[in-house]
Write a protein that holds these residues in place. Structure first.
Motif, PDB file in Angstrom:
ATOM      1  N   LEU A 107       0.944  -1.812  -0.204  1.00 50.15           N
ATOM      2  CA  LEU A 107      -0.588   0.595  -0.144  1.00 50.15           C
ATOM      3  C   LEU A 107       0.761   0.859   0.294  1.00 50.15           C
ATOM      4  O   LEU A 107       1.912   1.482   1.260  1.00 50.15           O
ATOM      5  CB  LEU A 107      -0.935  -0.191   1.161  1.00 50.15           C
ATOM      6  N   GLU A 108       0.701   2.592  -1.000  1.00 50.24           N
ATOM      7  CA  GLU A 108       1.154   3.465  -1.129  1.00 50.24           C
ATOM      8  C   GLU A 108       0.675   4.261   0.526  1.00 50.24           C
ATOM      9  O   GLU A 108      -1.410   4.637   0.196  1.00 50.24           O
ATOM     10  CB  GLU A 108       1.079   4.172  -1.376  1.00 50.24           C
ATOM     11  N   ILE A 109       0.886   4.709   1.531  1.00 51.75           N
ATOM     12  CA  ILE A 109      -0.089   5.193   2.340  1.00 51.75           C
ATOM     13  C   ILE A 109      -0.014   6.910   2.617  1.00 51.75           C
ATOM     14  O   ILE A 109       0.969   7.147   2.724  1.00 51.75           O
ATOM     15  CB  ILE A 109       0.335   4.447   4.188  1.00 51.75           C
ATOM     16  N   VAL A 136      -6.284  10.468   5.948  1.00 55.21           N
ATOM     17  CA  VAL A 136      -5.165   9.308   5.966  1.00 55.21           C
ATOM     18  C   VAL A 136      -5.499   8.156   4.348  1.00 55.21           C
ATOM     19  O   VAL A 136      -6.938   8.135   4.886  1.00 55.21           O
ATOM     20  CB  VAL A 136      -4.963   7.904   6.742  1.00 55.21           C
ATOM     21  N   GLU A 137      -5.009   8.309   3.368  1.00 59.24           N
ATOM     22  CA  GLU A 137      -5.415   7.551   2.139  1.00 59.24           C
ATOM     23  C   GLU A 137      -4.682   6.191   2.162  1.00 59.24           C
ATOM     24  O   GLU A 137      -3.407   6.575   2.316  1.00 59.24           O
ATOM     25  CB  GLU A 137      -5.894   8.481   0.582  1.00 59.24           C
ATOM     26  N   TYR A 138      -5.564   5.523   1.307  1.00 60.94           N
ATOM     27  CA  TYR A 138      -4.667   4.244   0.819  1.00 60.94           C
ATOM     28  C   TYR A 138      -4.689   3.807  -0.346  1.00 60.94           C
ATOM     29  O   TYR A 138      -6.121   4.169  -0.979  1.00 60.94           O
ATOM     30  CB  TYR A 138      -5.389   3.026   1.983  1.00 60.94           C
ATOM     31  N   CYS A 139      -3.240   3.577  -1.245  1.00 58.58           N
ATOM     32  CA  CYS A 139      -3.698   3.209  -2.073  1.00 58.58           C
ATOM     33  C   CYS A 139      -2.932   1.353  -3.030  1.00 58.58           C
ATOM     34  O   CYS A 139      -1.965   1.288  -1.572  1.00 58.58           O
ATOM     35  CB  CYS A 139      -3.141   3.929  -3.498  1.00 58.58           C
ATOM     36  N   PHE A 140      -3.892   0.782  -3.717  1.00 58.82           N
ATOM     37  CA  PHE A 140      -2.969  -0.733  -3.899  1.00 58.82           C
ATOM     38  C   PHE A 140      -1.158   0.056  -4.910  1.00 58.82           C
ATOM     39  O   PHE A 140      -1.925   0.481  -5.701  1.00 58.82           O
ATOM     40  CB  PHE A 140      -3.759  -1.578  -4.685  1.00 58.82           C
ATOM     41  N   LYS A 141      -0.379  -0.948  -3.803  1.00 53.15           N
ATOM     42  CA  LYS A 141       0.441  -0.390  -4.650  1.00 53.15           C
ATOM     43  C   LYS A 141       1.416  -0.817  -6.398  1.00 53.15           C
ATOM     44  O   LYS A 141       1.421  -2.667  -6.689  1.00 53.15           O
ATOM     45  CB  LYS A 141       1.855  -0.784  -4.275  1.00 53.15           C
ATOM     46  N   ASP A 142       0.305  -0.761  -7.739  1.00 51.73           N
ATOM     47  CA  ASP A 142       0.734  -1.463  -8.332  1.00 51.73           C
ATOM     48  C   ASP A 142       0.692  -0.055  -9.878  1.00 51.73           C
ATOM     49  O   ASP A 142      -0.804   0.297 -10.273  1.00 51.73           O
ATOM     50  CB  ASP A 142      -0.749  -2.346  -8.788  1.00 51.73           C
ATOM     51  N   ASP A 143       2.112  -0.439 -10.039  1.00 55.36           N
ATOM     52  CA  ASP A 143       2.168   0.605 -10.924  1.00 55.36           C
ATOM     53  C   ASP A 143       1.180   0.074 -12.490  1.00 55.36           C
ATOM     54  O   ASP A 143       0.378   0.720 -13.242  1.00 55.36           O
ATOM     55  CB  ASP A 143       3.581   0.168 -11.416  1.00 55.36           C
ATOM     56  N   ALA A 144       0.457  -1.103 -12.959  1.00 53.14           N
ATOM     57  CA  ALA A 144       0.373  -1.485 -14.032  1.00 53.14           C
ATOM     58  C   ALA A 144      -1.354  -0.329 -14.359  1.00 53.14           C
ATOM     59  O   ALA A 144      -2.294  -0.612 -15.119  1.00 53.14           O
ATOM     60  CB  ALA A 144       0.324  -2.416 -14.269  1.00 53.14           C
ATOM     61  N   LEU A 145      -1.593  -0.705 -13.136  1.00 50.49           N
ATOM     62  CA  LEU A 145      -2.934  -0.776 -12.259  1.00 50.49           C
ATOM     63  C   LEU A 145      -3.067   1.620 -12.234  1.00 50.49           C
ATOM     64  O   LEU A 145      -4.189   2.101 -11.539  1.00 50.49           O
ATOM     65  CB  LEU A 145      -2.991  -0.678 -11.195  1.00 50.49           C
ATOM     66  N   GLY A 146      -1.367   1.992 -11.402  1.00 56.64           N
ATOM     67  CA  GLY A 146      -2.065   3.180 -11.765  1.00 56.64           C
ATOM     68  C   GLY A 146      -2.004   3.521 -10.133  1.00 56.64           C
ATOM     69  O   GLY A 146      -3.033   4.729  -9.933  1.00 56.64           O
ATOM     70  N   ASP A 147      -1.257   2.507  -9.288  1.00 61.65           N
ATOM     71  CA  ASP A 147      -1.900   2.849  -8.183  1.00 61.65           C
ATOM     72  C   ASP A 147      -3.354   3.344  -7.912  1.00 61.65           C
ATOM     73  O   ASP A 147      -3.226   4.541  -7.142  1.00 61.65           O
ATOM     74  CB  ASP A 147      -1.012   3.612  -7.079  1.00 61.65           C
ATOM     75  N   GLY A 159      -6.702  -9.744   1.923  1.00 67.81           N
ATOM     76  CA  GLY A 159      -5.573  -9.702   2.497  1.00 67.81           C
ATOM     77  C   GLY A 159      -3.966  -9.422   2.213  1.00 67.81           C
ATOM     78  O   GLY A 159      -3.011  -9.784   3.200  1.00 67.81           O
ATOM     79  N   TRP A 160      -4.069  -7.839   1.951  1.00 71.94           N
ATOM     80  CA  TRP A 160      -2.906  -7.195   1.666  1.00 71.94           C
ATOM     81  C   TRP A 160      -2.460  -6.882   3.277  1.00 71.94           C
ATOM     82  O   TRP A 160      -1.136  -6.451   3.253  1.00 71.94           O
ATOM     83  CB  TRP A 160      -3.255  -5.916   1.460  1.00 71.94           C
ATOM     84  N   ALA A 161      -3.809  -7.075   3.965  1.00 67.25           N
ATOM     85  CA  ALA A 161      -2.933  -6.585   6.264  1.00 67.25           C
ATOM     86  C   ALA A 161      -4.094  -7.034   6.640  1.00 67.25           C
ATOM     87  O   ALA A 161      -5.620  -6.806   6.409  1.00 67.25           O
ATOM     88  CB  ALA A 161      -2.334  -5.253   5.800  1.00 67.25           C
ATOM     89  N   THR A 162      -3.746  -7.263   7.982  1.00 62.46           N
ATOM     90  CA  THR A 162      -4.811  -8.123   8.692  1.00 62.46           C
ATOM     91  C   THR A 162      -5.436  -5.924   9.387  1.00 62.46           C
ATOM     92  O   THR A 162      -4.651  -5.202   9.196  1.00 62.46           O
ATOM     93  CB  THR A 162      -4.640  -7.929   9.982  1.00 62.46           C
ATOM     94  N   LYS A 195       3.510  10.712   1.041  1.00 59.20           N
ATOM     95  CA  LYS A 195       3.374   8.916   0.842  1.00 59.20           C
ATOM     96  C   LYS A 195       4.569   8.650   1.625  1.00 59.20           C
ATOM     97  O   LYS A 195       5.875   8.699   1.784  1.00 59.20           O
ATOM     98  CB  LYS A 195       3.477   9.368  -0.267  1.00 59.20           C
ATOM     99  N   ILE A 196       4.089   7.560   2.704  1.00 58.71           N
ATOM    100  CA  ILE A 196       4.621   6.385   2.663  1.00 58.71           C
ATOM    101  C   ILE A 196       4.279   4.820   2.617  1.00 58.71           C
ATOM    102  O   ILE A 196       3.628   4.560   2.104  1.00 58.71           O
ATOM    103  CB  ILE A 196       5.255   6.670   4.712  1.00 58.71           C
ATOM    104  N   GLU A 197       5.350   4.421   2.595  1.00 57.66           N
ATOM    105  CA  GLU A 197       5.026   1.982   2.453  1.00 57.66           C
ATOM    106  C   GLU A 197       5.593   2.199   4.158  1.00 57.66           C
ATOM    107  O   GLU A 197       6.523   2.580   5.139  1.00 57.66           O
ATOM    108  CB  GLU A 197       6.316   2.240   1.481  1.00 57.66           C
ATOM    109  N   ILE A 198       4.987   0.893   4.408  1.00 52.37           N
ATOM    110  CA  ILE A 198       4.973   0.532   5.828  1.00 52.37           C
ATOM    111  C   ILE A 198       5.924  -1.331   5.813  1.00 52.37           C
ATOM    112  O   ILE A 198       4.664  -1.716   4.796  1.00 52.37           O
ATOM    113  CB  ILE A 198       3.949   1.001   6.655  1.00 52.37           C
ATOM    114  N   GLY A 199       6.149  -1.616   6.874  1.00 53.66           N
ATOM    115  CA  GLY A 199       7.172  -3.541   5.978  1.00 53.66           C
ATOM    116  C   GLY A 199       7.019  -3.837   7.721  1.00 53.66           C
ATOM    117  O   GLY A 199       6.479  -3.311   8.594  1.00 53.66           O
ATOM    118  N   ARG A 200       7.201  -4.690   7.129  1.00 48.94           N
ATOM    119  CA  ARG A 200       6.551  -6.203   8.482  1.00 48.94           C
ATOM    120  C   ARG A 200       8.294  -6.580   9.463  1.00 48.94           C
ATOM    121  O   ARG A 200       8.592  -7.093   7.487  1.00 48.94           O
ATOM    122  CB  ARG A 200       5.841  -7.559   8.013  1.00 48.94           C
ATOM    123  N   VAL A 201       8.539  -6.431   9.741  1.00 44.52           N
ATOM    124  CA  VAL A 201       9.913  -7.044  10.119  1.00 44.52           C
ATOM    125  C   VAL A 201       9.810  -8.039  11.078  1.00 44.52           C
ATOM    126  O   VAL A 201       8.567  -8.254  12.138  1.00 44.52           O
ATOM    127  CB  VAL A 201      10.854  -6.241  10.946  1.00 44.52           C
TER     128      VAL A 201
END
Ligand code: UDP
Length: 271
Positions: A107-109, A136-147, A159-162, A195-201
């Motif tokens: 997601l692009e947050i 706060v808005e969310y965009c699905f990270k997919d260049d082919a779809l233009g986010d 199921g992109w995130a819980t 815009k930020i991106e967030i990851g799981r560690v």
């Protein structure tokens, strides 16, 4: 010629120094990711390439990678120091930083304080209008779809995130906004949106979320409070002048780079 070392280093310089032959993990529009020196680490290399409108407009802006490497280091270090976890470990050199490898939530947050860009277009709100509260808005990270813009319904259903992830994402995004707004305000700059991106560690059995990717004028809208001058990637998107000058101004005000040092790329003769 010397034999290649089994650990992946190869001797390539005539004076006997050796260069790492690193494994490229991914090449994006503005950065390249290499395997890091220890497991669980990644080297982020900042390129000078600028793209906009889903890479329809592109150029190479000398010095941009150096500035973004420094600026992202500055913001990520600051966030770490106020207790907002990020993937940042340390800067390695002018263009590279060592980060923790993480599983990026796709997601692009986006956090907005003032209307601009796609929000202004979508809802017909004049650019620069102060919003009643941060949105706060969310965009699905997919260049082919233009986010594309998505809702929490899509995020949960696909199921992109819980739900727990999303509660944490929202709270992290707002903490980043408070920190960044304050830092920028102190140097006379308005944080319009970013815009930020967030990851799981993973630490043993536990998962936690960290701010990943980069935070730089490529991913923020920054306007001078007095003049309204744009100091971010809109300078490139909308042909408003020199992008390096704009980013250097942000860096200079934050005390990240002395004036003009990012634009010096070749040795120069001093008479
Ligand atoms: N943004 C970004 N990457 C993207 C899309 C947006 O970094 O792929 C940033 C952009 O620089 C701005 C904020 O997110 O600071 C909001 O962008 P917006 O949705 O208004 O999109 P744009 O007008 O850039 O198409």
């Amino acid at each position: 010629m010397r034999a290649q070392r089994p650990d992946g280093f190869r001797y390539s310089h005539p004076k006997g120094t050796f260069m790492a032959r690193r494994k490229k993990i991914y090449e994006g529009k503005a950065k390249i990711l290499y395997e890091g020196p220890e497991p669980g680490t990644i080297v982020q290399y900042f390129k000078d390439d600028a793209t906009a409108f889903n890479a329809e407009k592109r150029d190479v802006i000398e010095g941009k990678g150096v500035l973004n490497n420094r600026l992202s280091e500055f913001f990520m270090t600051g966030l770490n120091s106020v207790g907002v976890p990020t993937h940042f470990i340390r800067r390695l050199n002018m263009r590279e930083q060592l980060v923790r490898s993480c599983e990026i939530i796709p997601l692009e947050i986006i956090v907005r304080n003032y209307a601009a860009g796609s929000l202004s277009k979508r809802l017909g709100i004049e650019e620069g209008t102060q919003l009643p509260r941060p949105i706060v808005e969310y965009c699905f990270k997919d260049d082919a779809l233009g986010d594309p813009l998505v809702t929490e319904e899509h995020i949960a259903a696909f199921g992109w995130a819980t739900q727990q992830d999303m509660d944490d994402v929202l709270s992290l995004a707002l903490r980043v906004n408070d920190f960044m707004s304050g830092v920028m305000l102190a140097v006379g700059i308005r944080l319009v949106d970013f815009k930020i991106e967030i990851g799981r560690v993973y630490d043993g059995d536990f998962q936690r979320l960290v701010i990943a990717d980069e935070i730089s004028p490529d991913s923020c809208r920054l306007w001078d409070i007095e003049t309204g001058q744009k100091l971010d990637k809109d300078v490139f998107r909308r042909d408003l002048g020199s992008l390096t000058d704009a980013y250097s101004e942000v860096a200079r005000r934050l005390g990240v780079l002395p004036k003009n040092s990012a634009t010096v790329s070749k040795p120069t003769l001093i008479n």
